[in-house]
Motif scaffolding. Structure first.
Motif, short mmCIF file in Angstrom:
data_model
loop_
_atom_site.label_atom_id
_atom_site.label_comp_id
_atom_site.label_asym_id
_atom_site.label_seq_id
_atom_site.Cartn_x
_atom_site.Cartn_y
_atom_site.Cartn_z
N ILE A 104 0.84 -1.21 0.00
CA ILE A 104 0.00 0.00 0.00
C ILE A 104 0.87 1.25 0.00
CG2 ILE A 104 -1.67 1.31 1.36
CD1 ILE A 104 -2.82 -1.38 2.29
N GLU A 105 1.97 1.24 0.78
CA GLU A 105 2.87 2.40 0.80
C GLU A 105 3.51 2.60 -0.57
OE1 GLU A 105 5.57 1.59 3.91
OE2 GLU A 105 4.25 2.34 5.51
N GLN A 106 3.84 1.49 -1.24
CA GLN A 106 4.41 1.61 -2.59
C GLN A 106 3.40 2.24 -3.55
OE1 GLN A 106 6.15 -1.99 -4.12
NE2 GLN A 106 5.88 -1.33 -6.24
N MET A 107 2.15 1.81 -3.46
CA MET A 107 1.11 2.39 -4.31
C MET A 107 0.91 3.86 -3.99
SD MET A 107 -1.60 -0.78 -4.24
CE MET A 107 -2.76 0.05 -5.30
N GLU A 108 0.97 4.24 -2.71
CA GLU A 108 0.84 5.65 -2.35
C GLU A 108 2.02 6.47 -2.88
OE1 GLU A 108 0.42 5.54 1.86
OE2 GLU A 108 -1.79 5.48 1.77
N GLY A 109 3.20 5.85 -2.88
CA GLY A 109 4.35 6.54 -3.46
C GLY A 109 4.17 6.79 -4.94
N VAL A 110 3.64 5.79 -5.66
CA VAL A 110 3.37 5.96 -7.09
C VAL A 110 2.37 7.09 -7.30
CG1 VAL A 110 2.37 4.87 -9.12
CG2 VAL A 110 3.96 3.60 -7.68
N ILE A 111 1.32 7.10 -6.46
CA ILE A 111 0.30 8.15 -6.58
C ILE A 111 0.92 9.52 -6.31
CG2 ILE A 111 -1.81 9.05 -5.53
CD1 ILE A 111 -2.68 6.16 -5.10
N SER A 112 1.83 9.60 -5.33
CA SER A 112 2.48 10.88 -5.03
C SER A 112 3.30 11.37 -6.22
CB SER A 112 3.38 10.71 -3.80
OG SER A 112 2.62 10.41 -2.65
N GLN A 113 3.97 10.42 -6.91
CA GLN A 113 4.72 10.84 -8.09
C GLN A 113 3.79 11.32 -9.20
OE1 GLN A 113 7.64 7.94 -9.45
NE2 GLN A 113 9.19 9.25 -8.48
N PHE A 114 2.65 10.66 -9.36
CA PHE A 114 1.68 11.15 -10.33
C PHE A 114 1.24 12.57 -9.98
CE2 PHE A 114 0.69 6.69 -11.73
CZ PHE A 114 0.94 6.91 -13.07
N MET A 115 1.00 12.80 -8.71
CA MET A 115 0.57 14.13 -8.27
C MET A 115 1.66 15.17 -8.50
SD MET A 115 -2.56 14.00 -7.13
CE MET A 115 -2.72 15.39 -6.02
N ASP A 116 2.90 14.79 -8.23
CA ASP A 116 4.01 15.73 -8.47
C ASP A 116 4.12 16.07 -9.94
OD1 ASP A 116 4.65 15.87 -5.83
OD2 ASP A 116 6.25 14.37 -5.92
N TYR A 117 3.97 15.06 -10.80
CA TYR A 117 4.09 15.31 -12.24
C TYR A 117 2.92 16.12 -12.76
CZ TYR A 117 5.13 14.44 -17.14
OH TYR A 117 5.43 14.61 -18.46
N ALA A 118 1.74 15.89 -12.19
CA ALA A 118 0.55 16.59 -12.67
C ALA A 118 0.47 18.00 -12.12
CB ALA A 118 -0.70 15.81 -12.26
N ARG A 119 1.20 18.27 -11.04
CA ARG A 119 1.10 19.59 -10.41
C ARG A 119 1.67 20.65 -11.35
NH1 ARG A 119 3.44 18.29 -6.22
NH2 ARG A 119 1.63 17.87 -4.88
N ALA A 120 1.00 21.76 -11.45
CA ALA A 120 1.45 22.85 -12.32
C ALA A 120 2.48 23.68 -11.57
CB ALA A 120 0.27 23.72 -12.75
N GLU A 121 3.78 23.46 -11.85
CA GLU A 121 4.83 24.21 -11.14
C GLU A 121 4.76 25.70 -11.45
OE1 GLU A 121 5.39 21.54 -12.96
OE2 GLU A 121 6.45 20.04 -11.77
N SER A 122 4.20 26.03 -12.62
CA SER A 122 4.15 27.45 -12.99
C SER A 122 3.22 28.24 -12.08
CB SER A 122 3.70 27.59 -14.45
OG SER A 122 2.44 26.97 -14.63
N GLY A 123 2.40 27.54 -11.29
CA GLY A 123 1.54 28.27 -10.37
C GLY A 123 2.30 28.83 -9.19
N GLU A 124 3.52 28.37 -8.94
CA GLU A 124 4.33 28.87 -7.83
C GLU A 124 5.23 30.00 -8.34
OE1 GLU A 124 7.77 27.36 -4.69
OE2 GLU A 124 7.17 26.11 -6.39
N PRO A 125 5.10 31.21 -7.82
CA PRO A 125 5.93 32.30 -8.32
C PRO A 125 7.35 32.20 -7.77
CG PRO A 125 4.54 33.08 -6.53
CD PRO A 125 4.14 31.65 -6.80
N PRO A 126 8.34 32.68 -8.50
CA PRO A 126 9.71 32.71 -7.97
C PRO A 126 9.79 33.64 -6.77
CG PRO A 126 9.69 33.03 -10.35
CD PRO A 126 8.27 33.16 -9.89
N SER A 127 10.67 33.32 -5.85
CA SER A 127 10.86 34.15 -4.66
C SER A 127 12.31 34.04 -4.21
CB SER A 127 9.92 33.71 -3.54
OG SER A 127 10.17 32.36 -3.17
N PRO A 128 12.85 35.06 -3.54
CA PRO A 128 14.22 34.98 -3.04
C PRO A 128 14.36 33.80 -2.07
CG PRO A 128 13.42 37.23 -2.94
CD PRO A 128 12.24 36.37 -3.27
N THR A 129 15.33 32.94 -2.32
CA THR A 129 15.44 31.68 -1.58
C THR A 129 16.88 31.47 -1.13
OG1 THR A 129 13.66 30.73 -2.91
CG2 THR A 129 15.05 29.18 -1.69
#
Length: 433
Positions: free
Chosen positions: A267-292
């Motif tokens: 089950i943890e392996q399946m949740e990890g796969v789902i997390s990777q799907f979520m990371d790939y599907a997430r729109a990174e452009s929605g996060e604005p650049p900021s001083p880091t």
């Protein structure tokens, strides 16, 4: 040749303008030679005829004074021709050839012209007082009578005309290259996974159609990306609820400890796969650049990895704050560390370095490495090495996520041989403070 379209187009148009101007000047010079030769010949013949008439009409004792008056008032000198005169011929050009021909027709075939006689420059024309007489004289006219100098104002107007033509050429070249330059910039924005501003749909019909087609393409890509992200996010979200129930059911219903741990691990392996799907599907452009503070961000990632039992050695020198998307960078570095732990195991290194233009985040391991021929393929989604398919779990999205984050920051991901063996994954980001 210049590299930019603007410079190349302007160079070609400027060359066309200059060659056309040179051709017109050559044509004008050619067409002007004959009437100017006729006019100069008529002037010289008139002077010779006037002198002939004056000499015949004047008394012999008055001729010397007449010569002096011609010289003082008209700039005309008369000299007897001597057999030993050193004669310098006129330049060999079409104008002087036509001039000689015209003078021969008007004054006789014995007429000669010279650029200088005995070292004295001028417009020298020989003549005889009588065609039956063998005695020759030189009529010396000012050299300006046989040459033409362009006035300064004509030269000024010519330069202004050429300058205006070059200015129009630059305007034409810039109007052609400006929309193409804007389209190239928008295409680069699309390549980084961002949404470009719509191109202005104006100008010439061809450029207008091109801008319209590009805007439609960008809108279609944006819609497809959004739909794909929504599908992946929806599937991942819908799977989490039954997985949570399965975990709870396993904890409560499975009495055998080994069997329960196996189910929970699956089950943890399946949740990890789902997390990777979520990371790939997430729109990174929605996060604005900021001083880091990158060293602090990477240190926190290493601390979390060490907390879960992965030994990550760090080399994180102090660095000024840079403008990045911190969540996307954290996600990318975490994926690189996960890949190193999954496929190599053992000690993992996390290093930060920079030069004048870029920041380099290196994640190294001591595993088998990656063949150079497989580097580009591994950056594509759902791709793993053939040797890793049987003993590694996951979706093959880890490096694809890192590649998207790199393109989002106008950087790049490189998979290099690690000195001493293994793989060195380098995330290079341009410096923007």
């Amino acid at each position: 040749m210049p590299r930019t379209l603007l410079a190349r187009t302007f160079l070609l148009l400027a060359t066309l303008v200059l060659l056309t101007t040179a051709a017109w000047l050559s044509l004008f010079r050619y067409m002007d030679a004959e009437p100017r030769a006729r006019e100069t010949a008529q002037l010289a013949a008139s002077a010779v005829n006037l002198i002939r008439a004056s000499l015949f009409a004047a008394a012999p004792q008055r001729r010397f004074g007449l010569f002096a008056e011609f010289s003082s008032r008209e700039g005309i000198r008369l000299l007897p021709a001597e057999p030993g005169d050193e004669i310098e011929a006129m330049p060999d050009s079409r104008f002087f050839t036509l001039l000689q021909k015209e003078l021969n027709q008007r004054l006789g075939d014995h007429t000669r012209i010279a650029a200088s006689v005995d070292g004295v420059p001028g417009f020298w024309v020989s003549f005889r007082l009588d065609d039956a007489d063998d005695e020759e004289y030189w009529l010396v006219l000012p050299r300006e009578r046989a040459t033409r100098s362009f006035a300064r104002h004509w030269l000024t107007w010519g330069l202004l005309a050429v300058g205006l033509a070059l200015g129009v050429a630059w305007l034409i070249a810039s109007r052609i290259s400006k929309p193409l330059k804007a389209m190239a910039s928008s295409a680069e924005t699309v390549g980084r996974g961002q949404i470009p501003e719509p191109l202005p749909e104006d100008g010439a019909d061809e450029l207008k159609r091109l801008a319209t087609a590009f805007n439609a393409m960008a809108a279609d890509l944006q819609r497809n990306e959004r739909e794909r992200s929504e599908v992946l996010a929806g599937i991942s979200h819908d799977l989490r609820t039954p997985l949570t129930r399965l975990r709870l059911e396993a904890e409560l219903s499975v009495a055998d400890e080994n069997a329960r741990q196996g189910v929970v691990s699956d089950i943890e392996q399946m949740e990890g796969v789902i997390s990777q799907f979520m990371d790939y599907a997430r729109a990174e452009s929605g996060e604005p650049p900021s001083p880091t503070d990158l060293p602090a961000l990477l240190a926190s990632i290493a601390a979390r990895q060490n907390h879960v039992g992965r030994h990550v050695s760090t080399d994180l020198p102090a660095l000024n704050e840079v403008s990045v998307r911190p969540k996307a960078i954290a996600r990318a570095v975490t994926n690189l560390v996960d890949n190193a732990a999954k496929y190599a195991g053992g000690e993992i290194s996390l290093r930060l370095s920079s030069d004048e233009r870029e920041i380099h985040i290196d994640v190294g391991d001591r595993g088998p490495g990656v063949p150079e021929s497989e580097v580009d393929r591994l950056k594509r989604p759902f791709t793993r090495l053939e040797t890793a398919r049987s003993n590694a779990t996951g979706t093959g999205l880890g490096l694809a996520i890192v590649e998207r984050v790199a393109r989002l920051h106008e950087g790049r991901l490189a998979l290099l041989p690690n000195p001493g063996g293994g793989l060195l994954a380098r995330l290079s980001l341009p410096i923007r403070r």
